[in-house]
Scaffold this active site. Structure first.
Site, short mmCIF file in Angstrom:
data_model
loop_
_atom_site.label_atom_id
_atom_site.label_comp_id
_atom_site.label_asym_id
_atom_site.label_seq_id
_atom_site.Cartn_x
_atom_site.Cartn_y
_atom_site.Cartn_z
CE LYS A 89 33.55 27.96 57.47
NZ LYS A 89 33.64 29.40 57.21
NE ARG A 144 37.90 28.57 61.45
CZ ARG A 144 36.57 28.47 61.51
NH1 ARG A 144 36.00 27.34 61.86
NH2 ARG A 144 35.81 29.50 61.22
NE ARG A 174 27.48 34.61 60.44
CZ ARG A 174 28.55 33.86 60.21
NH1 ARG A 174 28.52 32.90 59.31
NH2 ARG A 174 29.67 34.09 60.88
NE ARG A 191 29.36 33.29 64.82
CZ ARG A 191 30.04 32.52 63.96
NH1 ARG A 191 29.38 31.67 63.18
NH2 ARG A 191 31.35 32.59 63.86
NE ARG A 217 35.09 35.20 62.51
CZ ARG A 217 33.78 35.22 62.28
NH1 ARG A 217 33.06 36.27 62.64
NH2 ARG A 217 33.21 34.21 61.70
#
Ligand code: AMP
Length: 207
Positions: free
Chosen positions: A8, A81, A120, A151, A162
């Site tokens: 995204k 969300r 990531r 992160r 998540r």
């Protein structure tokens, strides 16, 4: 829309550049609040780092202030969300005389999510997102030389949680939009360039 790691942020940044849109990433907005060191930021960090969602009322009020501050077309990244957020967004758009033109779902097989997320890295300075080969040290952003970081919510354990939150809270938003005639799905397990090409091809209304 899309699950964690679907792309995204990467695709929104590309769309912002191509169509001169305002990119609003609610995740980035929340991370900026955390970085400011405010009491609200500390509270938000506690929620995000566990992989949970920030309460709807807070998200909606943060978002409305940003939306009001721009006349540009907007790309919402990571919002809505929850169905409550989708309903509040519709009401807000109506109040502000704006319209949601397309809802793009980047569909990524779940088997790819954990490996994507744990590889990531993001640049603290320019926000660039990239993926590193496991075991390879990568400390500097290839774009601006800034420091790359992982992160805190990108660990394998947090990603699993998540994904659960995504299933229970966010997937119902898909059904909410599916009947609106604005919903399109794009395959996320392709190169970022091909995903972008596919998204651009369905964004008839901004062209
Ligand atoms: P993202 O950068 O989009 O992956 O978002 C990172 C985290 O920020 C999410 O896992 C949530 O904890 C929080 N967050 C981002 N957007 C929202 C939202 N629309 N509603 C609630 N929490 C959000």
């Amino acid at each position: 829309m899309g699950c964690p790691g679907a792309g995204k942020g990467t695709q929104s940044a590309k769309l912002q550049d191509k169509f001169h849109l305002k990119h609003i990433s609610t995740g980035d907005v929340l991370r900026a609040e955390i970085a400011s060191g405010s009491a609200l930021g500390q509270e938000i960090a506690g929620i995000i780092n566990k992989g949970n969602l920030v309460p709807d009322e807070l998200m909606i009020s943060i978002l409305e202030n940003i939306v009001k501050s721009t006349d540009k077309g907007i790309i919402f990244d990571g919002f809505p969300r929850t169905v409550a957020q989708a309903e509040a967004l519709d009401a807000m758009m109506k109040r502000l005389g704006r319209e949601i033109t397309e809802v793009v779902m980047i569909d990524l097989p779940e088997s790819e999510v954990v490996s994507r997320i744990t590889s990531r890295r993001q640049c603290r300075k320019c926000g660039e997102i990239l993926h590193v080969t496991p075991g390879t040290p990568a400390n500097k952003c290839p774009v601006c030389g800034g420091e790359l970081y992982t992160r805190p919510d990108d660990t394998a354990e947090r990603v699993k949680h998540r994904l659960e939150v995504y299933h229970t809270e966010t997937l119902p938003v898909k059904s909410y939009y599916q009947n609106s005639g604005k919903y399109v799905e794009i395959k996320g397990n392709q190169t970022p360039e091909k995903v972008f090409e596919d998204i651009v091809s369905v964004l008839k209304k901004v062209k």
